[in-house]
Enzyme design. Structure first.
Site, PDB file in Angstrom:
ATOM      1  N   CYS A  63     -65.623  23.222  -5.097  1.00 56.38           N
ATOM      2  CA  CYS A  63     -64.361  22.500  -5.177  1.00 56.38           C
ATOM      3  C   CYS A  63     -63.800  22.152  -3.804  1.00 56.38           C
ATOM      4  CB  CYS A  63     -63.359  23.325  -5.965  1.00 56.38           C
ATOM      5  SG  CYS A  63     -61.692  22.686  -5.895  1.00 56.38           S
TER       6      CYS A  63
ATOM      7  N   CYS B 226     -64.055  18.650  -5.644  1.00 58.76           N
ATOM      8  CA  CYS B 226     -62.716  18.113  -5.930  1.00 58.76           C
ATOM      9  C   CYS B 226     -61.937  17.655  -4.711  1.00 58.76           C
ATOM     10  CB  CYS B 226     -61.857  19.149  -6.629  1.00 58.76           C
ATOM     11  SG  CYS B 226     -62.715  20.163  -7.822  1.00 58.76           S
TER      12      CYS B 226
ATOM     13  N   LYS C  54     -63.548  14.900  -2.452  1.00 56.81           N
ATOM     14  CA  LYS C  54     -63.701  13.744  -3.331  1.00 56.81           C
ATOM     15  C   LYS C  54     -62.378  13.042  -3.542  1.00 56.81           C
ATOM     16  CE  LYS C  54     -62.913  14.507  -7.702  1.00 56.81           C
ATOM     17  NZ  LYS C  54     -63.200  15.169  -8.989  1.00 56.81           N
TER      18      LYS C  54
ATOM     19  N   TYR D 156     -69.866  11.873 -14.080  1.00 52.11           N
ATOM     20  CA  TYR D 156     -68.621  11.574 -13.379  1.00 52.11           C
ATOM     21  C   TYR D 156     -68.801  11.694 -11.870  1.00 52.11           C
ATOM     22  CZ  TYR D 156     -67.169  16.461 -12.540  1.00 52.11           C
ATOM     23  OH  TYR D 156     -67.074  17.747 -12.093  1.00 52.11           O
TER      24      TYR D 156
ATOM     25  N   GLU E  56     -67.753   8.637  -9.557  1.00 49.78           N
ATOM     26  CA  GLU E  56     -66.701   8.858  -8.558  1.00 49.78           C
ATOM     27  C   GLU E  56     -67.209   8.495  -7.159  1.00 49.78           C
ATOM     28  OE1 GLU E  56     -63.983  12.369 -10.646  1.00 49.78           O
ATOM     29  OE2 GLU E  56     -65.514  12.949  -9.204  1.00 49.78           O
TER      30      GLU E  56
ATOM     31  N   HIS F 273     -38.849   4.338 -18.007  1.00 52.49           N
ATOM     32  CA  HIS F 273     -39.117   2.936 -17.685  1.00 52.49           C
ATOM     33  C   HIS F 273     -38.844   2.648 -16.224  1.00 52.49           C
ATOM     34  CE1 HIS F 273     -39.825  -1.148 -18.816  1.00 52.49           C
ATOM     35  NE2 HIS F 273     -38.682  -1.551 -18.326  1.00 52.49           N
TER      36      HIS F 273
ATOM     37  N   GLU G  45     -45.126   5.926 -19.824  1.00 54.74           N
ATOM     38  CA  GLU G  45     -44.308   5.644 -21.002  1.00 54.74           C
ATOM     39  C   GLU G  45     -45.115   4.935 -22.084  1.00 54.74           C
ATOM     40  OE1 GLU G  45     -41.130   2.686 -20.850  1.00 54.74           O
ATOM     41  OE2 GLU G  45     -42.119   1.647 -19.205  1.00 54.74           O
TER      42      GLU G  45
END
Lengths: 529, 511
Positions: free
Chosen positions: B75, B80, B83, B217, B221, B486, B491
């Protein structure tokens, strides 16, 4: 209920313009057979009435010609349009009266153009960070004119979409100012024409408050947030007055885009009705980003010189009783912006004559079902003065339509746990009670606070830094989360999901049970200790 | 007393051994020895602070290319963290184009300097390496830069870089050695000329024109961020992208990448890699649909064809620790125990465990608490949200639409969906065809949400809160009763109202 709907069909069809005849026809053909039967009865009998109307024409021509709808909406903003469209979907003949552009505050002078400006400002922040991330961007200049043209084009595009949506829904748009007449049945007049309906919705929204020259000499030399969206160039020197979210957002945008900005606040912090952590942090962030903050200050007068406005300010720290009031002047101001609050937009409506109660500031008083004190008249949105937010008005308008035209008696909006975001730099997200409110309602011993602050990973390799702060307000033994407050990069997009969970009654244990998403800032909420 | 508090599941398994070992405390050098200083191992060792003596062994075998790094595991060093930072840099590539539409006049051309970015990234990673060292010290966890292997169920052998051996005994042993990227050893030139993600994050020089092989992934990525910083990048996909993820969403993710300049070689398999005298790498591949053979040259070839558990050097077979024959991962019970008493494992090395940092961290902490008799709480591996940081981020929690159909039947699920346009895309005149939300619910009853999927900006930040709602058992009406914020992208999730069954257009218009 159904009979009433039918009775409101435009009865004297022969005297009406052809589009209304069409409307009647569409209305009838859209109806289910049994409704159609009742309507036909009504329609036929209306010819009888028609004769009597003719006879009275000389005495009361206008009143008798009032065009009838099932639902008449005054105000084509978020709440009005949402209510109208939903009512129309449910079969009600609906009209919307709008004096300005469709879309109201949100689309024209609020959320939408504001966020476009905020996005532009975020790009300014990115540009600072580009070199840290390996991009050589060299000389960068900003063109307000380009941005404004794009923004205006987008807003016009939305105006058209709203117009199309209304047309598609067969909702009549009436352009002009509405005024209630003195007719016995609630009726409004627009440009000499009268309109009535058994259900009239007031959704006229609000306006920025202004000060008169009598209150502050030269006050009218300033603009409000409405005027901000008309600015053709980036002001070099801006003074903003106010401590609410609009003042904070405007100050952030202008300052980040390169205007030297001063913010004048009456007390020591901005956003004073927010959680104290947010208020304090936002005040600090404003100063960190280079905004010249004037605490304990008020504008005394404004005058115009050749080089721009001169804004005279008095400052007095109430803590230091012996201190003299200090008077200072900010010179060469090319934009003075008042952001001192908003007021309901009711002038010219003549609602006083309708027996519609208002509060001392003019907001229309409604119950939880959006009923005003006058049966058949309702109000939603900013004009009611509660939770001045687009999604609130939209939801309230729709709920009302379901109640009136679908027979859903209990359809109303729950005003608790409404999430809201302030597009400051960095943005603020908040939902539920502040720590202070929780302590007040539940007692200090029943409130537990969890807090964290950290530098988001985005800033790990940037020279520009900003903190992310987070707070959970929990009550009771079960540690039910009643409030969540945060300011930091990405908080605008973080809040929505948490607000769903908090509305569901989530406890701190539920936060702890949730697996983190790595690496994000929002994961800090589920790993808090 | 503490022993009685532990879960019954533990008693059943280790009843006979558990009591004696407890009585023998003090006989071992350590209460707990953790092999592997990654996310799970560090969390487990740091959490084991109940007056216990704890050691953590960490050792990084250099890659074929010689890349190595410090404490913190995948990681922090090769996953992670670097990346996401490079992903952020790549987003700037797009942001620069957007900025012009927002009125920023930027002189062309804008160049990206790999070395500047990597210096920042690596400095941050090193600061995290150091931070972990300090934390271990603060928590009085002994850090040993040893390569650990098992001797017996209470004994670990540590080997230093210089080859010096140390024997450690422990009451409990936790194996958290994670995994490393695989090379396709059957492709000539793959190992000699190719790199993996382990090298990518420590490259001193820009990889240049790159071929990424794989469609996991990790592959997407990496390809996404390389494209974003302006490199010519091709992804070679044998079958499908993002296996295991909702395939409609996977399609949107790759469509977006194609729109933004990543090239895809679909249904192609590499055959060989040759280094030309110019230094360029010539890749030969077969198009499995046409059978045709193709060639192109690249500066770098990145293999992202999966990850393999780091079990080989641990001596597990000697002890009879049960492994899954296919995956080579350790078979674990719900309490992370292996088939051998006193030996536990968690994180990427565990069979069927999600290969995610947060699950490893949480499982590690919970295991430490259970081993110390502080709690009986088990790790819940359900409802794990995740986000793929491709150029268009994709966040999800719960079941994919396919999986929901499989489990509940097509007629028993309702899919609410929306194609929305983020406000930030409008002025920037960006195409938003792939910004999509899908809420998979039970069709009848209270419409409990089975899965929630979101592609768009800030998907990670958007998804966390919804993952929590999901964890609390949210239904469709919980979403629709929540007032929106908003104008945000998030939303749109609470505004979804068009079902797939209805066949209506799911494009969001207006506010």
């Amino acid at each position: 209920m159904l009979c009433r709907v039918c009775r409101r069909l435009p009865a004297p069809a022969v005297t009406l313009p052809s589009f209304l005849v069409m409307a009647v026809f569409t209305q009838l053909t859209r109806m289910r057979p049994w409704r159609w039967f009742i309507c036909r009865k009504q329609f036929l009998s209306s010819f009888g009435r028609h004769g009597s109307i003719r006879r009275n024409m000389a005495s009361d021509r206008a009143a008798s010609q009032a065009t009838r709808f099932d639902f008449l909406v005054i105000g084509g903003g978020s709440g009005g349009l949402a209510g109208a469209r939903r009512a129309s979907e449910l079969g009600a003949a609906t009209a919307v009266i709008e004096s300005h552009k469709l879309g109201g505050t949100c689309v024209n002078v609020g959320c939408v153009p504001k966020k476009v400006m905020w996005n532009a400002a975020v790009h300014a922040e990115y540009l600072h960070d580009h070199s840290d991330y390996g991009f050589d961007t060299g000389n960068v200049r900003f063109s307000w004119e380009t941005l404004k043209a794009k923004r205006d084009a987008y807003v016009s595009h939305l105006n058209r979409i709203y117009r199309n949506n209304l047309d598609k829904a067969k909702i009549q748009t009436i352009q002009g100012h509405a005024r209630f007449t003195n007719d016995p049945e609630p009726t409004v007049e627009v440009d000499g024409r009268k309109y009535t309906a058994p259900h009239i919705l007031i959704a006229t929204g609000g306006l920025p408050s202004v000060l008169s020259d009598a209150e502050i000499p030269g006050a009218n030399l300033g603009i409000t947030s409405d005027g901000f969206f008309e600015l053709e160039t980036l002001p070099k020197r801006t003074v903003i007055v106010g401590a609410g979210y609009i003042a904070v957002e405007m100050a952030g945008i202008l300052s980040t885009l390169g205007s030297k900005t001063s913010l004048i606040i009456r007390q020591t912090g901005v956003l004073r009705n927010f959680d104290s952590l947010i208020s304090a942090n936002c005040t600090k962030e404003l100063q960190n980003t280079g905004i010249d903050l004037w605490k304990n200050s008020q504008v005394k007068s404004v005058c115009k010189s050749e080089k721009g406005l001169e804004v005279t300010i008095v400052t007095k720290d109430p803590e230091k009783k012996n201190d003299e009031e200090k008077t200072s002047t900010i010179q060469e101001v090319d934009c003075l912006l008042w952001a001192i609050g908003r007021q309901p937009n009711i002038s010219g409506l003549n609602i006083g004559a309708m027996g519609v109660d208002t509060d001392e500031r003019g907001h229309i008083i409604v119950d939880e079902f959006q009923n005003t004190s006058r049966p058949g008249i309702y109000a939603v949105g900013d004009v009611c003065g509660k939770a001045l937010l687009t999604p609130v008005a939209i939801a309230a308008g729709r709920k009302l339509a379901h109640r009136l035209f679908e027979g859903k008696k209990d359809s109303k909006l729950d005003y608790s746990c409404i999430p809201t975001v302030v597009f400051s730099h960095p943005p603020i997200g908040t939902v539920g009670l502040t720590e202070e409110e929780a302590i007040k309602s539940r007692g200090k011993e029943n409130v537990k606070i969890y807090k964290t602050s950290f530098t988001p990973m985005y800033h790990a390799i940037t020279s520009r830094k900003s903190q992310c702060i987070m707070k959970l307000v929990c009550v009771g033994k079960e540690e039910k989360v009643v409030g969540l407050h945060m300011q930091g990069l990405g908080c605008d997009e973080m809040l929505q999901g948490f607000s769903v969970a908090i509305k569901m009654g989530a406890t701190k244990a539920d936060f702890d049970k949730t697996i983190a998403i790595h690496p994000t800032s929002s994961e800090e909420f589920v790993t808090m200790r | 007393m503490a022993a009685l508090c532990r879960g019954r599941h533990r008693w059943k398994k280790t009843n006979c051994l558990y009591v004696p070992t407890r009585n023998l405390t003090g006989k071992y050098d350590y209460d707990l020895v953790v092999i592997g200083g990654g996310s799970g191992g560090l969390a487990c060792s740091k959490e084991a602070q109940f007056g216990q003596k704890v050691a953590v062994l960490d050792y990084v075998d250099p890659t074929v290319k010689g890349t190595k790094w410090g404490l913190g595991g995948t990681c922090v060093n090769v996953g992670c963290i670097p990346k996401k930072l490079i992903h952020q840099a790549a987003l700037f590539g797009t942001a620069l184009k957007d900025a012009k539409k927002y009125g920023w006049q930027i002189s062309e051309p804008v160049c990206h300097d790999w070395a500047t970015m990597m210096e920042g990234v690596q400095n941050h990673v090193r600061s995290l390496n150091w931070g972990h060292r300090v934390q271990l010290q603060d928590k009085k966890v002994k850090y040993l830069n040893f390569k650990g292997s098992l001797v017996d169920e209470h004994t670990v052998k540590g080997l230093t870089k210089a080859g010096k051996e140390t024997i450690l005994t422990a009451k409990n042993i936790v194996i958290v050695t994670g995994g490393r990227p695989k090379y396709p050893t059957n492709i000539p030139g793959a190992v000699e000329h190719g790199i993996t993600s382990d090298d990518m994050f420590w490259l001193k020089k820009s990889p240049g024109k790159t071929l990424v092989v794989g469609a996991s992934y990790v592959a997407l990525e990496c390809a996404g961020f390389l494209t974003g910083i302006g490199l010519d990048t091709t992804v070679m996909v044998r079958s499908i992208a993002l296996r295991g993820f909702d395939q409609q969403m996977a399609g949107l993710v790759t469509d977006y990448m194609e729109t933004y300049g990543t090239k895809f070689a679909w249904k192609c398999v590499p055959k060989r890699v040759d280094k030309l005298s110019s230094g360029a790498l010539q890749v030969t591949w077969t198009d499995t649909q046409t059978g045709g053979e193709h060639q192109d040259t690249y500066d770098s070839v990145l293999w992202a064809v999966g990850r393999a558990p780091e079990t080989k050097a641990l001596g597990l077979d000697k002890l009879g620790v049960k492994l899954n024959q296919e995956t080579g991962k350790i078979v674990l019970a719900t309490d992370e125990s292996t088939s051998v008493p006193n030996i536990y494992a968690l994180g990427d090395i565990g069979e069927g465990r999600p290969e995610l940092t947060p699950t490893a961290i949480k499982a590690g902490k919970l295991l430490a608490r259970r081993l110390a008799g502080q709690s009986a709480e088990l790790m819940n591996y359900d409802n794990v949200p995740t986000t793929v940081f491709t150029p268009l981020e994709y966040g999800c929690v719960g079941l994919s639409e396919e999986e929901a159909e499989k489990r509940h039947g097509k007629d028993n699920i309702e899919v609410y969906h929306a194609f929305y346009k983020p406000l930030e895309f409008t002025v920037a005149e960006r195409d938003a065809s792939q910004c999509y939300i899908k809420v998979v619910c039970k069709r009848f009853g209270d419409q409990t949400i089975l899965g929630l999927h979101f592609t768009g900006p800030n998907a990670g930040e958007v998804m966390q809160g919804f993952a929590m709602g999901f964890q609390c058992g949210a239904t469709y009406s919980h979403l629709s009763q929540t007032v929106g914020i908003h104008p945000t992208c998030a939303e749109e999730v609470v505004k979804v109202n068009i079902t797939k069954h209805s066949g209506l257009d799911a494009t969001v218009t207006g506010c």
